[in-house]
Design an enzyme around this catalytic site. Structure first.
Site, PDB file in Angstrom:
ATOM      1  N   CYS A   1      -2.529 -38.892  36.573  1.00 19.36           N
ATOM      2  CA  CYS A   1      -1.245 -38.307  36.977  1.00 19.36           C
ATOM      3  C   CYS A   1      -0.105 -39.307  36.966  1.00 19.36           C
ATOM      4  O   CYS A   1      -0.239 -40.406  37.534  1.00 19.36           O
ATOM      5  CB  CYS A   1      -1.338 -37.766  38.398  1.00 19.36           C
ATOM      6  SG  CYS A   1      -2.773 -36.766  38.683  1.00 19.36           S
TER       7      CYS A   1
ATOM      8  N   GLU B   1      -0.753 -30.753  41.653  1.00 19.89           N
ATOM      9  CA  GLU B   1      -1.411 -31.132  42.900  1.00 19.89           C
ATOM     10  C   GLU B   1      -0.958 -32.488  43.439  1.00 19.89           C
ATOM     11  O   GLU B   1      -1.319 -32.854  44.553  1.00 19.89           O
ATOM     12  CB  GLU B   1      -2.932 -31.133  42.729  1.00 19.89           C
ATOM     13  CG  GLU B   1      -3.511 -32.224  41.848  1.00 19.89           C
ATOM     14  CD  GLU B   1      -3.436 -31.929  40.368  1.00 19.89           C
ATOM     15  OE1 GLU B   1      -2.708 -30.999  39.986  1.00 19.89           O
ATOM     16  OE2 GLU B   1      -4.092 -32.649  39.591  1.00 19.89           O
TER      17      GLU B   1
ATOM     18  N   CYS C   1      -0.548 -30.427  36.739  1.00 26.32           N
ATOM     19  CA  CYS C   1      -1.190 -29.251  37.375  1.00 26.32           C
ATOM     20  C   CYS C   1      -0.746 -29.082  38.814  1.00 26.32           C
ATOM     21  O   CYS C   1      -1.331 -28.323  39.591  1.00 26.32           O
ATOM     22  CB  CYS C   1      -2.700 -29.378  37.250  1.00 26.32           C
ATOM     23  SG  CYS C   1      -3.226 -29.565  35.538  1.00 26.32           S
TER      24      CYS C   1
ATOM     25  N   ASN D   1       2.699 -33.862  39.236  1.00 29.81           N
ATOM     26  CA  ASN D   1       2.059 -34.044  37.925  1.00 29.81           C
ATOM     27  C   ASN D   1       1.851 -32.671  37.259  1.00 29.81           C
ATOM     28  O   ASN D   1       2.180 -31.649  37.865  1.00 29.81           O
ATOM     29  CB  ASN D   1       0.744 -34.771  38.165  1.00 29.81           C
ATOM     30  CG  ASN D   1      -0.221 -33.883  38.903  1.00 29.81           C
ATOM     31  OD1 ASN D   1       0.184 -33.155  39.817  1.00 29.81           O
ATOM     32  ND2 ASN D   1      -1.462 -33.881  38.520  1.00 29.81           N
TER      33      ASN D   1
HETATM   34  P1  ADP Z   1     -10.274 -33.407  34.847  1.00 30.30           P
HETATM   35  O1  ADP Z   1     -11.223 -32.359  35.338  1.00 30.30           O
HETATM   36  O2  ADP Z   1     -10.338 -33.530  33.356  1.00 30.30           O
HETATM   37  O3  ADP Z   1     -10.435 -34.737  35.494  1.00 30.30           O
HETATM   38  P2  ADP Z   1      -8.131 -31.855  36.119  1.00 30.30           P
HETATM   39  O4  ADP Z   1      -8.275 -30.495  35.526  1.00 30.30           O
HETATM   40  O5  ADP Z   1      -8.629 -32.059  37.507  1.00 30.30           O
HETATM   41  O6  ADP Z   1      -8.777 -32.945  35.146  1.00 30.30           O
HETATM   42  O7  ADP Z   1      -6.598 -32.259  36.072  1.00 30.30           O
HETATM   43  C1  ADP Z   1      -6.143 -33.348  36.837  1.00 30.30           C
HETATM   44  C2  ADP Z   1      -4.896 -33.903  36.261  1.00 30.30           C
HETATM   45  O8  ADP Z   1      -5.191 -34.528  35.019  1.00 30.30           O
HETATM   46  C3  ADP Z   1      -3.816 -32.901  35.907  1.00 30.30           C
HETATM   47  O9  ADP Z   1      -3.052 -32.479  36.967  1.00 30.30           O
HETATM   48  C4  ADP Z   1      -3.010 -33.696  34.916  1.00 30.30           C
HETATM   49  O10 ADP Z   1      -2.170 -34.621  35.572  1.00 30.30           O
HETATM   50  C5  ADP Z   1      -4.097 -34.407  34.156  1.00 30.30           C
HETATM   51  N1  ADP Z   1      -4.493 -33.634  32.967  1.00 30.30           N
HETATM   52  C6  ADP Z   1      -5.276 -32.536  32.911  1.00 30.30           C
HETATM   53  N2  ADP Z   1      -5.416 -32.096  31.636  1.00 30.30           N
HETATM   54  C7  ADP Z   1      -4.702 -32.917  30.873  1.00 30.30           C
HETATM   55  C8  ADP Z   1      -4.426 -33.018  29.473  1.00 30.30           C
HETATM   56  N3  ADP Z   1      -4.920 -32.152  28.579  1.00 30.30           N
HETATM   57  N4  ADP Z   1      -3.624 -34.009  29.076  1.00 30.30           N
HETATM   58  C9  ADP Z   1      -3.124 -34.892  29.936  1.00 30.30           C
HETATM   59  N5  ADP Z   1      -3.348 -34.861  31.243  1.00 30.30           N
HETATM   60  C10 ADP Z   1      -4.120 -33.902  31.721  1.00 30.30           C
END
Ligand code: ADP
Length: 563
Positions: free
Chosen positions: A80, A265, A263, A261
């Site tokens: 993030c 959160e 999503c 960020n």
């Molecule tokens: P993960 O499960 O892959 O760790 P999350 O779905 O929990 O990721 O998302 C957490 C954060 O990661 C998001 O709020 C965003 O900041 C970042 N993120 C998620 N998907 C992407 C993506 N495709 N590209 C860049 N950043 C991402």
């Protein structure tokens, strides 16, 4: 370690290096993160073993960039980022360059475009007119599309525009056009003054950020109703409650939150980054049958290890920009959260839509945050407080030590929950059988094992029931006891008020934000969306996003199995 076929597919596609097994991957991550321990005179080998054990046991997973990049040269490990967008051409394109570098490293970026002068406003040097925030958002979107982040991720952005910006109507309606801003989530930055004006049916001033002058006055309700209509139509924009978020700012002296960020959160100050990690609650159960309960002792122990892990990530992380390195090291924010909550409820024979479950959500986050803060205080004592500590609310509240300005965040866990084979974040199950569109549009199908086991334990599972669940992804229309239907109710079958109740319960005990979509059934009306917005706001949530079933053409998740 047993991985589901879905987990293997995801890991092979993006996470594993050539000739690497999942086991190798967890050791790679564990060793890299544990290497920070040596600079404090601790044993990196035993720390690495602890980290390996919680990751390979699917008890805790860090955010994707840590899994993907750890061990690499110049490894960037945070998910993030928030960057400032200044009202100048040089500033806008400087931030665009920074965005490209962050995307290349696997991170997602959030921005507020609220400082930009509105469309049609004067531009000093040339005597021309500005094209406004929206036009620059389209450029950012296109750049994101092009960068594609090498082999890691495609790039994700959040754009916030304050509700009092003169271009707010174009922002709210921006996604009415199909196929634009696909790499952006949009949230309106809502102020208390605005909500008050909506409640009183009053007028609301739109203010030009360049000179602070009112450029237009509109009925507040007109803006709110448009927002509700758009969110009802396709789930966007979401709301980001600026005053609520800033009341919880642990370091107000360092600046103001303008955006979270992608999503939503994680609210961050400009140039801050944050690393997230999540504990899989389905692994925190003890006892059998009716004696099953949450294993609080185990949860507290995992929190201790996870906080050290995330704090170490801040030390070993290689930041994509010097500004980000400086801002991140000043506050050392980490975001520990939970996943698998919905399945924990099923394991405990508890409907998601019940006060008992809402209380447990609050209870779990209370425990996680209290324990995480205790560890952070110990680390602060041993390794030093975060540098901005003396100006923080912790110093004012009489704490002597704190290593991290924030300790908890609830992430969507979109990918890591798939790797850990548990339900995502604090969301209810989307379907009991489901097809996910992952990565580049491929479809992966699965039937939820926790639900199947639940039916089996209740003595209700037979081939006919199994086939029906697989076909429809739901037990709502099946001849089963009421309690069973309640325990296995899926996201769109759960009343929106229960979604909001869990969001608010989690938020109450979470330092940063909580990722949660409030799902609404297909036949929900705009007033239902307005009700959700009001109740999220009044319950102290930091933001809210709704999604009405089938309102978007291409849903990421769909019910049942399709081939
Ligand atoms: P993960 O499960 O892959 O760790 P999350 O779905 O929990 O990721 O998302 C957490 C954060 O990661 C998001 O709020 C965003 O900041 C970042 N993120 C998620 N998907 C992407 C993506 N495709 N590209 C860049 N950043 C991402």
């Amino acid at each position: 370690m047993t991985l589901t076929p879905e987990a293997e597919t995801v890991l092979k596609a993006r996470y594993l290096r050539e000739n690497e097994t999942p086991d190798d991957m967890f050791w790679r991550v564990a060793n890299h993160v544990a290497s920070a321990e040596t600079s404090y005179g601790h044993d990196a080998v035993s720390a690495a073993r602890e980290y390996y054990e919680i990751m390979s046991g699917m008890i805790f997973l860090p955010n994707s960039p840590t899994l993907i990049n750890a061990g690499k040269l110049k490894a960037q490990l945070a998910a993030c980022f928030v960057l400032p967008v200044e009202d100048s051409l040089a500033g806008i394109f400087e931030t665009l360059k920074h965005t490209a570098l962050i995307h290349q490293s696997g991170g997602g970026t959030g921005f507020s475009f609220s400082r930009l002068r509105p469309q049609g406003d004067k531009v000093g040097i040339t005597g021309g007119v500005s094209s406004g925030p929206l036009s620059f958002m389209h450029i950012y979107d296109m750049a994101t599309q092009v960068v594609k982040q090498g082999a890691a991720r495609r790039g994700a952005n959040m754009a916030v525009l304050r509700v009092d910006h003169p271009d707010i109507v174009s922002f709210i309606t921006a996604k009415q056009r199909p196929d634009v801003l696909n790499n952006f989530n949009l949230s309106v930055g809502i102020s208390d003054v605005f909500m008050e004006a909506v409640k009183n049916q009053g007028d609301f001033d739109l203010i030009n950020p360049r000179n602070g002058k009112t450029s237009k006055t509109m009925p507040a309700k007109e803006i709110f109703d448009l927002l509700v209509k758009m969110a009802w139509e396709n789930g966007e924009p979401g709301l980001f409650f600026l005053d609520t978020v800033n009341k919880a700012n642990p370091t107000p002296g360092l600046g103001v939150f303008e955006s979270p960020n992608p999503c939503s959160e994680q609210p961050l100050l400009p140039y801050e980054s944050c690393v997230l990690g999540s504990i899989n609650l389905t692994k925190m159960v003890t006892g059998n049958g009716r004696d099953r309960r949450l294993d609080r002792g185990k949860l507290a122990r995992v929190v201790r290890t996870a906080v050290r892990f995330l704090d170490n990530v801040i030390d070993v992380n290689c930041y994509p920009l010097p500004e980000v390195a400086a801002a991140t090291r000043l506050t050392r924010k980490i975001g520990l959260g939970i996943m698998g909550l919905a399945e924990l409820f099923i394991l405990l024979d508890m409907p998601y839509a019940s006060q008992q479950a809402v209380d447990l959500t609050a209870d779990i986050m209370k425990l996680v945050t209290a324990e995480a803060r205790a560890v952070s205080a110990e680390l602060g004592c041993q390794r030093g407080n975060f540098p901005a500590f003396t100006d923080s609310i912790y110093a004012q509240q009489g704490y002597s030590h704190m290593r991290n300005a924030t300790v908890t965040t609830i992430a969507p866990t979109g990918t890591i929950s798939m790797i850990a084979n548990c339900s995502s974040g604090i969301e209810p199950l989307f379907g009991l059988a489901m097809t996910r569109r992952v990565l580049d549009g491929r479809l992966i199908t699965s039937i939820n094992q926790v639900a199947v086991d639940y039916l089996k334990n209740q003595g209700l599972l037979n081939q006919e029931i199994y086939d029906q669940v697989a076909a429809s992804g739901s037990v709502a229309n099946m001849a089963l006891p009421d309690k069973v239907k309640k325990v296995l109710a899926t996201a769109h079958e759960i009343e929106p008020a229960w979604h909001v109740a869990h969001l608010a319960a989690a938020q109450k005990y979470t330092d940063n934000g909580v990722s949660k979509t409030v799902n609404l059934p297909k036949d929900a009306v705009p007033q239902d969306v307005a009700d959700v917005f009001w109740s999220a706001y009044s319950k102290g949530c930091k933001g809210v996003t709704v999604y009405r079933d089938t309102s978007r053409d291409q849903q990421v998740l769909t019910h049942g199995i399709s081939s």
